[in-house]
Design an enzyme around this catalytic site. Structure first.
Site, PDB file in Angstrom:
ATOM      1  N   ASP A   1       0.837  -1.208   0.000  1.00  0.00           N
ATOM      2  CA  ASP A   1       0.000   0.000   0.000  1.00  0.00           C
ATOM      3  C   ASP A   1       0.866   1.250   0.000  1.00  0.00           C
ATOM      4  O   ASP A   1       0.776   2.094   0.906  1.00  0.00           O
ATOM      5  CB  ASP A   1      -0.929  -0.018   1.222  1.00  0.00           C
ATOM      6  CG  ASP A   1      -1.851  -1.229   1.221  1.00  0.00           C
ATOM      7  OD1 ASP A   1      -2.373  -1.574   0.144  1.00  0.00           O
ATOM      8  OD2 ASP A   1      -2.040  -1.843   2.289  1.00  0.00           O
TER       9      ASP A   1
ATOM     10  N   LYS B   1     -11.259  -5.824  -2.825  1.00  0.00           N
ATOM     11  CA  LYS B   1     -12.408  -6.157  -1.966  1.00  0.00           C
ATOM     12  C   LYS B   1     -13.708  -5.996  -2.748  1.00  0.00           C
ATOM     13  O   LYS B   1     -14.610  -5.236  -2.388  1.00  0.00           O
ATOM     14  CB  LYS B   1     -12.396  -5.340  -0.682  1.00  0.00           C
ATOM     15  CG  LYS B   1     -11.166  -5.645   0.161  1.00  0.00           C
ATOM     16  CD  LYS B   1     -11.316  -5.296   1.621  1.00  0.00           C
ATOM     17  CE  LYS B   1     -10.067  -5.699   2.389  1.00  0.00           C
ATOM     18  NZ  LYS B   1      -8.816  -5.037   1.963  1.00  0.00           N
TER      19      LYS B   1
ATOM     20  N   GLY C   1      -3.078  -8.177   9.525  1.00  0.00           N
ATOM     21  CA  GLY C   1      -3.168  -7.650  10.885  1.00  0.00           C
ATOM     22  C   GLY C   1      -1.892  -7.867  11.675  1.00  0.00           C
ATOM     23  O   GLY C   1      -1.804  -7.488  12.840  1.00  0.00           O
TER      24      GLY C   1
ATOM     25  N   GLY D   1      -1.062  -4.972  15.304  1.00  0.00           N
ATOM     26  CA  GLY D   1      -0.853  -5.604  16.614  1.00  0.00           C
ATOM     27  C   GLY D   1      -0.760  -7.118  16.615  1.00  0.00           C
ATOM     28  O   GLY D   1      -0.421  -7.706  17.645  1.00  0.00           O
TER      29      GLY D   1
HETATM   30  O1  3DU Z   1      -1.861  -3.268   8.593  1.00  0.00           O
HETATM   31  P1  3DU Z   1      -0.934  -3.460   7.409  1.00  0.00           P
HETATM   32  O2  3DU Z   1      -0.190  -2.217   6.995  1.00  0.00           O
HETATM   33  O3  3DU Z   1      -0.054  -4.654   7.595  1.00  0.00           O
HETATM   34  O4  3DU Z   1      -1.866  -3.753   6.121  1.00  0.00           O
HETATM   35  C1  3DU Z   1      -2.854  -4.747   6.130  1.00  0.00           C
HETATM   36  C2  3DU Z   1      -3.341  -5.017   4.733  1.00  0.00           C
HETATM   37  O5  3DU Z   1      -4.324  -6.035   4.773  1.00  0.00           O
HETATM   38  C3  3DU Z   1      -3.964  -3.843   4.020  1.00  0.00           C
HETATM   39  O6  3DU Z   1      -3.592  -3.924   2.647  1.00  0.00           O
HETATM   40  C4  3DU Z   1      -5.452  -4.040   4.170  1.00  0.00           C
HETATM   41  O7  3DU Z   1      -6.178  -3.590   3.057  1.00  0.00           O
HETATM   42  C5  3DU Z   1      -5.555  -5.562   4.249  1.00  0.00           C
HETATM   43  N1  3DU Z   1      -6.649  -6.062   5.062  1.00  0.00           N
HETATM   44  C6  3DU Z   1      -6.768  -5.798   6.384  1.00  0.00           C
HETATM   45  O8  3DU Z   1      -5.947  -5.100   6.969  1.00  0.00           O
HETATM   46  C7  3DU Z   1      -7.835  -6.338   7.125  1.00  0.00           C
HETATM   47  C8  3DU Z   1      -8.720  -7.137   6.564  1.00  0.00           C
HETATM   48  O9  3DU Z   1      -9.670  -7.664   7.299  1.00  0.00           O
HETATM   49  C9  3DU Z   1      -8.580  -7.406   5.217  1.00  0.00           C
HETATM   50  C10 3DU Z   1      -7.531  -6.865   4.505  1.00  0.00           C
END
Ligand code: 3DU
Length: 213
Positions: free
Chosen positions: A12, A62, A167, A172
């Protein structure tokens, strides 16, 4: 997507240069790259094919529309080189089946979301969404690393389908807890692409996964 490191990079970032820099750095320690709206809107959809030359791409839009439009969206993602897509299940079995068919089975269905708000509307119906993923012939589900106990419960519903789990890190969750609970892959964004050394961050996560198997 070859199951080796069991780490999926959630890319992202906001520019093509950053995207390629992070993928090049992390590539030996990840199995796939998840590309979603931030990067596609920032750089244009050609980024899907550019990244697909380096690693398998999971398109995370999504998807949540009527079946005919879901088909159009998935067709475009696959045509551009995506190996798999992520769709929502709350739109119903016909919409999910449209994604599964267009992706030739390579679709993951979102169940309980990992952020705090995921408890509000997605958690109460997550078991049903998991069952829907199974009956629709999806490849797997997306389940929350922030609540490993839910990964274990959802695993009982889906059997051998795959679980990809976001996640870990910024939200966390812990890689080892997520894998021990039954996830096949962790999905990690900020903890890799915001790290001073994305290669070292990805390697540390892949090592933690290996040690928890
Ligand atoms: O928190 P992070 O930066 O590691 O990103 C998590 C990624 O996973 C992000 O691309 C988001 O769109 C995706 N995601 C969730 O965080 C939670 C969900 O339930 C589904 C997808």
């Amino acid at each position: 997507m070859q199951r080796k490191n069991r780490v999926i990079l959630a890319l992202d970032v906001k520019s093509r240069a950053d995207a390629l820099r992070v993928v090049e750095a992390a590539r030996d320690h990840i199995d796939a790259v998840k590309v979603g709206w931030p990067l596609i809107l920032a750089t244009g959809p050609d980024i899907i094919s550019d990244i697909a030359k380096l690693k398998d791409v999971i398109c995370d839009m999504k998807i949540a529309d009527i079946p005919s439009v879901n088909t159009l969206i998935v067709d475009q993602a696959i045509r551009r080189g995506a190996s798999a897509v992520i769709c929502h299940g709350f739109v119903g079995d016909d919409s999910v089946k449209a994604c599964v068919e267009a992706a030739k089975g390579q679709a993951f269905v979102v169940t309980e979301m990992s952020h705090p708000g995921g408890k509000q509307f997605t958690a109460p119906v997550a078991d049903k969404l998991a069952a829907l993923a199974r009956s629709a012939g999806a490849r797997g589900i997306v389940a929350p690393a922030t609540r490993p106990e839910r990964i274990a419960e959802l695993r009982r519903i889906i059997g051998k389908l795959e679980i990809i789990s976001p996640g870990v890190g910024a939200q966390g969750g812990k890689a080892s807890d997520t894998i021990k609970a039954g996830a096949d892959y962790i999905i990690v964004g900020r903890a890799i692409y915001e790290a001073q050394d994305p290669k070292a961050a990805a390697k540390a996560l892949a090592d933690e996964v290996k040690q928890s198997i």
